[in-house]
Write a protein that holds these residues in place. Structure first.
Motif, short mmCIF file in Angstrom:
data_model
loop_
_atom_site.label_atom_id
_atom_site.label_comp_id
_atom_site.label_asym_id
_atom_site.label_seq_id
_atom_site.Cartn_x
_atom_site.Cartn_y
_atom_site.Cartn_z
N ASN A 135 56.58 56.16 43.05
CA ASN A 135 56.96 57.47 43.57
C ASN A 135 55.96 57.86 44.65
N SER A 136 56.37 58.85 45.45
CA SER A 136 55.57 59.31 46.58
C SER A 136 55.79 60.81 46.66
N VAL A 137 54.74 61.59 46.37
CA VAL A 137 54.96 62.98 45.96
C VAL A 137 53.98 63.95 46.61
N PHE A 138 54.52 65.06 47.11
CA PHE A 138 53.68 66.21 47.43
C PHE A 138 53.61 67.08 46.18
N CYS A 139 52.41 67.44 45.75
CA CYS A 139 52.28 68.36 44.61
C CYS A 139 51.58 69.63 45.07
N TYR A 140 52.27 70.75 44.88
CA TYR A 140 51.78 72.05 45.35
C TYR A 140 51.24 72.90 44.21
N CYS A 141 50.90 72.30 43.07
CA CYS A 141 50.37 73.13 41.98
C CYS A 141 49.00 73.68 42.39
N LYS A 142 48.59 74.73 41.70
CA LYS A 142 47.33 75.41 42.05
C LYS A 142 46.13 74.47 41.92
N GLU A 143 46.14 73.62 40.88
CA GLU A 143 45.01 72.71 40.69
C GLU A 143 44.88 71.74 41.87
N CYS A 144 46.00 71.25 42.35
CA CYS A 144 45.95 70.33 43.48
C CYS A 144 45.46 71.04 44.74
N GLN A 145 45.85 72.29 44.90
CA GLN A 145 45.34 73.04 46.05
C GLN A 145 43.82 73.16 45.97
N THR A 146 43.32 73.48 44.77
CA THR A 146 41.87 73.64 44.60
C THR A 146 41.14 72.32 44.87
N HIS A 147 41.69 71.23 44.36
CA HIS A 147 40.99 69.95 44.48
C HIS A 147 41.04 69.37 45.89
N THR A 148 42.07 69.70 46.65
CA THR A 148 42.18 69.13 47.98
C THR A 148 41.67 70.06 49.07
N GLY A 149 41.52 71.35 48.77
CA GLY A 149 41.19 72.30 49.82
C GLY A 149 42.33 72.45 50.80
N SER A 150 43.54 72.24 50.31
CA SER A 150 44.72 72.22 51.17
C SER A 150 45.89 72.83 50.39
N ASP A 151 47.09 72.76 50.96
CA ASP A 151 48.24 73.32 50.27
C ASP A 151 48.81 72.38 49.22
N LYS A 152 48.41 71.09 49.26
CA LYS A 152 49.03 70.12 48.36
C LYS A 152 48.19 68.85 48.22
N TRP A 153 48.49 68.11 47.16
CA TRP A 153 48.03 66.74 46.97
C TRP A 153 49.18 65.83 47.39
N PHE A 154 48.89 64.82 48.22
CA PHE A 154 49.89 63.80 48.54
C PHE A 154 49.51 62.54 47.78
N GLY A 155 50.31 62.19 46.79
CA GLY A 155 49.98 61.05 45.95
C GLY A 155 51.08 60.02 45.91
N ILE A 156 50.68 58.74 45.88
CA ILE A 156 51.64 57.67 45.56
C ILE A 156 51.28 57.16 44.19
N TRP A 157 52.35 56.91 43.41
CA TRP A 157 52.16 56.59 41.99
C TRP A 157 52.27 55.09 41.75
N PHE A 158 51.29 54.57 41.00
CA PHE A 158 51.29 53.17 40.60
C PHE A 158 51.10 53.06 39.09
N PRO A 159 51.90 52.21 38.43
CA PRO A 159 51.67 51.97 37.00
C PRO A 159 50.24 51.50 36.79
N LYS A 160 49.69 51.85 35.61
CA LYS A 160 48.27 51.56 35.36
C LYS A 160 47.92 50.10 35.54
N ASN A 161 48.84 49.20 35.21
CA ASN A 161 48.51 47.77 35.28
C ASN A 161 48.56 47.22 36.70
N ARG A 162 48.94 48.06 37.69
CA ARG A 162 48.95 47.59 39.08
C ARG A 162 47.91 48.31 39.94
N PHE A 163 46.94 48.96 39.29
CA PHE A 163 45.89 49.67 40.03
C PHE A 163 44.54 49.32 39.44
#
Ligand SMILES: [Zn+2]
Ligand SMILES: [Zn+2]
Length: 139
Positions: A23-51
């Motif tokens: 998956n490839s996701v913008f997350c606009y939750c408050k925690e992501c805003q705080t952690h990024t210093g931005s409006d969103k976290w942009f994350g790509i998702w990988f199963p644990k065994n491929r990272f």
């Protein structure tokens, strides 16, 4: 097999992810805003065994997601940049696209927690938006 690689701000913490993201996701939750210093976290998702972390020293900051399960932020001991978050409820890592060595070709496929976005956030045209999570996700 294709590998995506990335690193923190100072370059000492490095990782590698194998294949294509699930998956490839913008997350606009408050925690992501705080952690990024931005409006969103942009994350790509990988199963644990491929990272994997391939180099460097890191620390982990754990918090509870809406599911009640842990979200483990993995950040560099030197520069503090979070390179990924382990989402234990889904058994995957959300890699910060901003830390990828090559991120020009990556586009978001959905926006999560759009209801928490600041009023000045600009959503790409046509992007699927969900007020919180899509039905069935995160349970
Ligand atoms: Zn660093
Ligand atoms: Zn978020």
């Amino acid at each position: 097999m294709e590998f995506k690689t990335g690193r923190c701000g100072c370059g000492s913490l490095k990782y590698s992810a194998e294949g294509e993201p699930i998956n490839s996701v913008f997350c606009y939750c408050k925690e992501c805003q705080t952690h990024t210093g931005s409006d969103k976290w942009f994350g790509i998702w990988f199963p644990k065994n491929r990272f994997k972390i391939t180099d460097g020293e890191f620390s982990v900051y754990s918090r509870k997601g809406d599911s009640g399960k842990d979200l483990n932020h993995i950040f560099c001991n030197n520069c503090g940049v979070t390179v990924c978050v382990e989402v234990t409820v889904g058994n995957f890592y959300s890699i910060a696209v901003s830390t990828l060595d090559e991120n020009e070709s990556i586009n978001p496929s959905m926006a999560l927690y759009a209801a928490s976005a600041p009023s000045w956030a600009v959503f790409p045209a046509g992007l699927a938006k969900f007020d919180t999570l899509p039905p069935g996700m995160g349970e």
